[in-house]
Every structure is written in C-alpha cells, then in structure tokens.
Design a protein around this motif. Sequence first.
Motif, PDB file in Angstrom:
ATOM      1  N   GLY A   6       0.885  -1.271  -0.036  1.00 57.01           N
ATOM      2  CA  GLY A   6       0.013  -0.127  -0.159  1.00 57.01           C
ATOM      3  C   GLY A   6       0.839   1.107   0.068  1.00 57.01           C
ATOM      4  O   GLY A   6       0.495   2.294  -0.685  1.00 57.01           O
ATOM      5  N   ARG A  10       1.128   4.055  -2.951  1.00 58.61           N
ATOM      6  CA  ARG A  10       0.687   5.546  -2.836  1.00 58.61           C
ATOM      7  C   ARG A  10       2.181   6.219  -3.289  1.00 58.61           C
ATOM      8  O   ARG A  10       1.895   7.267  -3.820  1.00 58.61           O
ATOM      9  CB  ARG A  10       0.767   5.839  -1.312  1.00 58.61           C
ATOM     10  N   PRO A  16      -1.805  -1.136  -6.558  1.00 60.77           N
ATOM     11  CA  PRO A  16      -1.437  -2.748  -6.014  1.00 60.77           C
ATOM     12  C   PRO A  16      -1.275  -3.572  -7.023  1.00 60.77           C
ATOM     13  O   PRO A  16      -0.589  -4.508  -7.302  1.00 60.77           O
ATOM     14  CB  PRO A  16      -2.311  -3.109  -4.919  1.00 60.77           C
ATOM     15  N   ARG A  37       0.104  -8.761   3.383  1.00 63.42           N
ATOM     16  CA  ARG A  37       0.347  -7.618   2.649  1.00 63.42           C
ATOM     17  C   ARG A  37       2.244  -7.922   2.395  1.00 63.42           C
ATOM     18  O   ARG A  37       3.090  -8.102   2.962  1.00 63.42           O
ATOM     19  CB  ARG A  37       0.355  -6.430   3.376  1.00 63.42           C
TER      20      ARG A  37
END
Length: 141
Positions: A6, A10, A16, A37
């Motif tokens: 994530g 950004r 993603p 993740r």
Amino acid sequence: MLLDIGEVARKSGLSPATLRFYEEKGLIAPVGRRGLRRLYESAVLERLALVALGRAAGFTLAEIAPMLGTDGAPALNRQMLAEKADALDRTITRLTAMRDGLRHAAACPAPRHMECPTFRRILDAAAHGGFGKATAEASPF
C-alpha cells in the motif's frame, strides 16, 4: 526501510494490481510479508521510477526488464537507448509535419481546401502513406 504494498502504491502512484503484475513480470520482488501484505525494500521506488521512465520513452516491459539489472544497479543498454532516441526523432518529425498540416488546413486562406496546393500535397501524402512513415521524407511541406 521496508514498505508494504500500500505504501509503495501511494508513493509510486501505481495500483497494487500493477505492482503485482510487475512482480509477475520479474521487474520487482517483495522481500517478505507483513500478514498478507507484500513488503518491499525502499529501493523498489527507484526501480519503479526506471520502469516509468522506460515506459514513457516507449520501451516495452520486456525491453525494460534486463535494463533494471540484477544487483540493484541499472544495466542500461546504450545501443537500445540510442535506437529509441532515433525512433523518437523520426516520430517527432512525422508528428510535426502532421501538426503543421492541420494548422495549415485550419487557417488556409483558400475558399475551399481542395483549391489549396498545400492542402493537396497533404492529401497526397496521406493517400500514399506519407504520414504513416516515420521518416523525414514524410513531410508534405
């Protein structure tokens, strides 16, 4: 410093899903996971910037992959870079001629475009693939 997917998304402006696609293509690699993740080293942002630069220049992902290097340092192929720069020069020449033709057609003083010799040359070039050719000879001017 480790970044989760994530954070990389950004900071890079990529989704993603794109990051996972780049991973499948071998352009980037996670170093681990935090729960579900993916985790990446912060150097991944530089690799992604190189991918973005290559894509903006018109390279395919397959052409970009070997230029990313395997040791973390870019392995840029100077010959490929020079060839791409030459191809861009040809594209610029073609697009400049097309732009000039459109500007002329928009401002042409002839009562009808078909009465304008310059417009007729543009039309002839288009009919014979002149604007599709990526060469300096493509210009109808």
